[in-house]
Design a protein around this motif. Structure first.
Motif, PDB file in Angstrom:
ATOM      1  N   ASP A  55     -18.389 -46.835  -0.896  1.00 50.33           N
ATOM      2  CA  ASP A  55     -18.383 -47.252   0.513  1.00 50.33           C
ATOM      3  C   ASP A  55     -16.955 -47.355   1.046  1.00 50.33           C
ATOM      4  OD1 ASP A  55     -21.117 -47.366   0.547  1.00 50.33           O
ATOM      5  OD2 ASP A  55     -21.234 -49.516   0.147  1.00 50.33           O
ATOM      6  N   VAL A  56     -16.044 -47.864   0.206  1.00 50.63           N
ATOM      7  CA  VAL A  56     -14.647 -47.961   0.631  1.00 50.63           C
ATOM      8  C   VAL A  56     -14.074 -46.570   0.875  1.00 50.63           C
ATOM      9  CG1 VAL A  56     -12.322 -48.619  -0.119  1.00 50.63           C
ATOM     10  CG2 VAL A  56     -14.246 -50.167  -0.500  1.00 50.63           C
ATOM     11  N   ARG A  57     -14.329 -45.649  -0.051  1.00 51.11           N
ATOM     12  CA  ARG A  57     -13.801 -44.287   0.086  1.00 51.11           C
ATOM     13  C   ARG A  57     -14.420 -43.574   1.282  1.00 51.11           C
ATOM     14  NH1 ARG A  57      -9.755 -41.048   0.155  1.00 51.11           N
ATOM     15  NH2 ARG A  57     -10.089 -38.981  -0.750  1.00 51.11           N
ATOM     16  N   ILE A  58     -15.720 -43.767   1.486  1.00 52.58           N
ATOM     17  CA  ILE A  58     -16.397 -43.139   2.626  1.00 52.58           C
ATOM     18  C   ILE A  58     -15.824 -43.667   3.936  1.00 52.58           C
ATOM     19  CG2 ILE A  58     -18.601 -43.038   3.863  1.00 52.58           C
ATOM     20  CD1 ILE A  58     -19.990 -42.820   1.154  1.00 52.58           C
ATOM     21  N   ALA A  59     -15.564 -44.973   4.002  1.00 50.68           N
ATOM     22  CA  ALA A  59     -14.988 -45.544   5.218  1.00 50.68           C
ATOM     23  C   ALA A  59     -13.601 -44.969   5.491  1.00 50.68           C
ATOM     24  CB  ALA A  59     -14.919 -47.066   5.091  1.00 50.68           C
ATOM     25  N   ALA A  60     -12.802 -44.821   4.427  1.00 53.67           N
ATOM     26  CA  ALA A  60     -11.463 -44.256   4.598  1.00 53.67           C
ATOM     27  C   ALA A  60     -11.538 -42.808   5.068  1.00 53.67           C
ATOM     28  CB  ALA A  60     -10.687 -44.353   3.285  1.00 53.67           C
ATOM     29  N   LEU A  61     -12.453 -42.037   4.476  1.00 54.25           N
ATOM     30  CA  LEU A  61     -12.611 -40.637   4.876  1.00 54.25           C
ATOM     31  C   LEU A  61     -13.136 -40.528   6.306  1.00 54.25           C
ATOM     32  CD1 LEU A  61     -14.066 -39.112   1.593  1.00 54.25           C
ATOM     33  CD2 LEU A  61     -11.815 -38.662   2.586  1.00 54.25           C
ATOM     34  N   SER A  62     -13.986 -41.451   6.706  1.00 48.04           N
ATOM     35  CA  SER A  62     -14.492 -41.435   8.084  1.00 48.04           C
ATOM     36  C   SER A  62     -13.349 -41.656   9.071  1.00 48.04           C
ATOM     37  CB  SER A  62     -15.577 -42.504   8.256  1.00 48.04           C
ATOM     38  OG  SER A  62     -16.693 -42.239   7.435  1.00 48.04           O
ATOM     39  N   GLY A  63     -12.445 -42.584   8.725  1.00 46.61           N
ATOM     40  CA  GLY A  63     -11.286 -42.789   9.584  1.00 46.61           C
ATOM     41  C   GLY A  63     -10.396 -41.556   9.636  1.00 46.61           C
ATOM     42  N   PRO A 192     -11.984 -34.076   5.025  1.00 43.60           N
ATOM     43  CA  PRO A 192     -12.633 -35.377   4.808  1.00 43.60           C
ATOM     44  C   PRO A 192     -14.128 -35.357   5.062  1.00 43.60           C
ATOM     45  CG  PRO A 192     -11.290 -35.383   6.813  1.00 43.60           C
ATOM     46  CD  PRO A 192     -10.969 -34.124   6.081  1.00 43.60           C
ATOM     47  N   ASP A 193     -14.605 -34.546   6.000  1.00 46.49           N
ATOM     48  CA  ASP A 193     -16.047 -34.539   6.246  1.00 46.49           C
ATOM     49  C   ASP A 193     -16.804 -33.943   5.062  1.00 46.49           C
ATOM     50  OD1 ASP A 193     -14.837 -32.114   6.769  1.00 46.49           O
ATOM     51  OD2 ASP A 193     -16.255 -31.523   8.326  1.00 46.49           O
ATOM     52  N   ILE A 194     -16.200 -32.933   4.388  1.00 45.35           N
ATOM     53  CA  ILE A 194     -16.838 -32.346   3.210  1.00 45.35           C
ATOM     54  C   ILE A 194     -16.788 -33.322   2.036  1.00 45.35           C
ATOM     55  CG2 ILE A 194     -16.704 -30.457   1.538  1.00 45.35           C
ATOM     56  CD1 ILE A 194     -15.691 -28.671   3.766  1.00 45.35           C
ATOM     57  N   ASN A 196     -16.614 -36.470   2.289  1.00 46.97           N
ATOM     58  CA  ASN A 196     -17.524 -37.551   2.660  1.00 46.97           C
ATOM     59  C   ASN A 196     -18.960 -37.192   2.304  1.00 46.97           C
ATOM     60  OD1 ASN A 196     -18.238 -40.021   3.720  1.00 46.97           O
ATOM     61  ND2 ASN A 196     -17.110 -39.721   5.608  1.00 46.97           N
ATOM     62  N   ALA A 197     -19.325 -35.946   2.562  1.00 49.03           N
ATOM     63  CA  ALA A 197     -20.685 -35.510   2.240  1.00 49.03           C
ATOM     64  C   ALA A 197     -20.922 -35.513   0.727  1.00 49.03           C
ATOM     65  CB  ALA A 197     -20.925 -34.110   2.814  1.00 49.03           C
ATOM     66  N   LYS A 198     -19.918 -35.097  -0.038  1.00 48.53           N
ATOM     67  CA  LYS A 198     -20.053 -35.119  -1.493  1.00 48.53           C
ATOM     68  C   LYS A 198     -20.214 -36.547  -2.001  1.00 48.53           C
ATOM     69  CE  LYS A 198     -17.401 -30.879  -2.350  1.00 48.53           C
ATOM     70  NZ  LYS A 198     -16.176 -30.304  -2.960  1.00 48.53           N
ATOM     71  N   LEU A 199     -19.427 -37.469  -1.450  1.00 41.59           N
ATOM     72  CA  LEU A 199     -19.551 -38.867  -1.851  1.00 41.59           C
ATOM     73  C   LEU A 199     -20.914 -39.432  -1.472  1.00 41.59           C
ATOM     74  CD1 LEU A 199     -16.047 -40.392  -1.010  1.00 41.59           C
ATOM     75  CD2 LEU A 199     -17.073 -40.080  -3.250  1.00 41.59           C
ATOM     76  N   ALA A 200     -21.438 -39.007  -0.328  1.00 40.96           N
ATOM     77  CA  ALA A 200     -22.759 -39.474   0.083  1.00 40.96           C
ATOM     78  C   ALA A 200     -23.826 -39.010  -0.906  1.00 40.96           C
ATOM     79  CB  ALA A 200     -23.073 -38.967   1.492  1.00 40.96           C
ATOM     80  N   VAL A 201     -23.684 -37.791  -1.418  1.00 41.10           N
ATOM     81  CA  VAL A 201     -24.627 -37.298  -2.426  1.00 41.10           C
ATOM     82  C   VAL A 201     -24.495 -38.114  -3.715  1.00 41.10           C
ATOM     83  CG1 VAL A 201     -25.222 -35.331  -3.877  1.00 41.10           C
ATOM     84  CG2 VAL A 201     -24.707 -34.976  -1.464  1.00 41.10           C
ATOM     85  N   ASP A 202     -23.252 -38.355  -4.153  1.00 40.54           N
ATOM     86  CA  ASP A 202     -23.038 -39.163  -5.357  1.00 40.54           C
ATOM     87  C   ASP A 202     -23.612 -40.562  -5.181  1.00 40.54           C
ATOM     88  OD1 ASP A 202     -21.741 -37.031  -6.472  1.00 40.54           O
ATOM     89  OD2 ASP A 202     -19.729 -37.755  -6.009  1.00 40.54           O
ATOM     90  N   ARG A 203     -23.421 -41.131  -4.013  1.00 40.29           N
ATOM     91  CA  ARG A 203     -23.927 -42.477  -3.745  1.00 40.29           C
ATOM     92  C   ARG A 203     -25.458 -42.489  -3.792  1.00 40.29           C
ATOM     93  NH1 ARG A 203     -25.462 -46.521  -0.543  1.00 40.29           N
ATOM     94  NH2 ARG A 203     -24.108 -48.366  -0.389  1.00 40.29           N
ATOM     95  N   ALA A 204     -26.062 -41.457  -3.240  1.00 45.25           N
ATOM     96  CA  ALA A 204     -27.526 -41.379  -3.265  1.00 45.25           C
ATOM     97  C   ALA A 204     -28.051 -41.273  -4.698  1.00 45.25           C
ATOM     98  CB  ALA A 204     -27.995 -40.193  -2.431  1.00 45.25           C
ATOM     99  N   GLU A 205     -27.327 -40.545  -5.549  1.00 45.76           N
ATOM    100  CA  GLU A 205     -27.738 -40.437  -6.949  1.00 45.76           C
ATOM    101  C   GLU A 205     -27.676 -41.798  -7.643  1.00 45.76           C
ATOM    102  OE1 GLU A 205     -25.166 -37.465  -8.474  1.00 45.76           O
ATOM    103  OE2 GLU A 205     -26.347 -35.776  -7.718  1.00 45.76           O
ATOM    104  N   ILE A 206     -26.653 -42.580  -7.336  1.00 42.21           N
ATOM    105  CA  ILE A 206     -26.560 -43.929  -7.911  1.00 42.21           C
ATOM    106  C   ILE A 206     -27.724 -44.788  -7.433  1.00 42.21           C
ATOM    107  CG2 ILE A 206     -25.172 -46.033  -7.975  1.00 42.21           C
ATOM    108  CD1 ILE A 206     -22.687 -44.312  -7.743  1.00 42.21           C
ATOM    109  N   GLU A 207     -28.061 -44.668  -6.151  1.00 40.86           N
ATOM    110  CA  GLU A 207     -29.179 -45.436  -5.603  1.00 40.86           C
ATOM    111  C   GLU A 207     -30.492 -45.041  -6.280  1.00 40.86           C
ATOM    112  OE1 GLU A 207     -29.163 -47.927  -3.767  1.00 40.86           O
ATOM    113  OE2 GLU A 207     -27.630 -47.873  -2.203  1.00 40.86           O
TER     114      GLU A 207
END
Length: 268
Positions: A55-63, A192-194, A196-207
């Motif tokens: 979440d921290v990394r995603i927030a930084a990439l969003s900025g 960063p958008d790419i 961010n998308a990769k991190l979102a996939v990794d996060r979903a796998e953890i969930e």
């Protein structure tokens, strides 16, 4: 883990009559519970930390992505202004040429070398090019305003009252322009958008892994150690805690089976 500290008073009655042989116990107990199935495993225990880090990394990439969007907008507005300036200059030259053509056509008509329709066509062409010039000038003003809005704050009066003059050389491309394939590779690795998308996939796998864990039964092992004392006086119970004859230790295994457990299944 859980630490319990306190004392308990036991009152006794004989045939409904309170007895004077009340008992007081003091108890200090530390218990440690380790889940083996649900909520267990090192992977589940650290998954919350991993999610927070994502979440921290995603927030930084969003900025960073927002900053890139702003920069891209400024660059686009800049080159729109460059185009509008040269387009307006081209339209002005076009009007001059159309006006010259009309004058030539009128002289030829006066001398009987051309028909009246040729003059009308030249006049229509001049009117059309004047309309294009007005449109180009409007586009120039709009392009200038767009760039002003992106680079100057509303209260920067000195900037708003000035004039934007592009100075970047646009006549040739830099010699170090990368190939399309190289540019794509760099984008995939750094945009960063790419990322961010990769991190979102990794996060979903953890969930998903966390949801799978929550669908399991519960099997917990609990160990406890404690010291206690017993007396007929509250104060004495704490004074005799050092008496190791009343120490206690226990270990328990608890199994819990949730019938259905639909919530966990729906979450998964």
């Amino acid at each position: 883990w859980q630490l319990d500290v306190g004392h308990t008073e036991f009152k006794r009655t004989i045939s409904g009559v309170p007895s004077h042989s009340d008992t007081f116990t003091a108890d200090w107990r530390l218990s440690l519970t380790h889940p083996l199935l649900r909520d267990g495993s090192d992977d589940f225990a650290m998954s919350g930390v991993a999610l927070a880090a994502h979440d921290v990394r995603i927030a930084a990439l969003s900025g960073e992505d927002t900053a890139n969007d702003i920069l891209q907008g400024v660059i686009q507005s800049y080159w729109n202004l460059v185009f509008a300036i040269h387009d307006a200059a081209t339209r002005e030259r076009s009007v001059e040429l159309a006006n010259e053509l009309l004058e030539i056509t009128q002289r030829k008509f006066t001398q009987g070398l051309q028909n009246r329709i040729d003059v009308i066509n030249a006049e229509a062409e001049l009117a059309n090019r004047r309309q294009e010039l007005l449109t180009a000038r409007n586009n120039l003003e709009q392009s200038s305003d767009d760039l002003f809005e992106q680079v100057f704050a509303p209260d920067a009066l000195e900037g708003w009252q000035g004039k934007l003059v592009p100075v970047t050389d646009y006549s040739h491309l830099p010699s170090d322009v990368r190939s399309v394939s190289t540019a794509v590779a760099i984008a995939l690795a750094n945009r960063p958008d790419i990322l961010n998308a990769k991190l979102a996939v990794d996060r979903a796998e953890i969930e998903v892994r966390r949801a799978e864990n929550q669908g399991q039964s519960r099997l917990d092992v609990t160990g406890a150690v404690g010291i206690n004392s017993e007396s007929t006086n509250t104060g004495k119970t704490y004074q005799t805690l050092g008496d190791r004859r009343n120490n206690l230790a226990s270990i328990a295994v608890a199994y819990e089976l949730s019938l259905g457990n639909r919530s966990a299944g729906y979450t998964l």
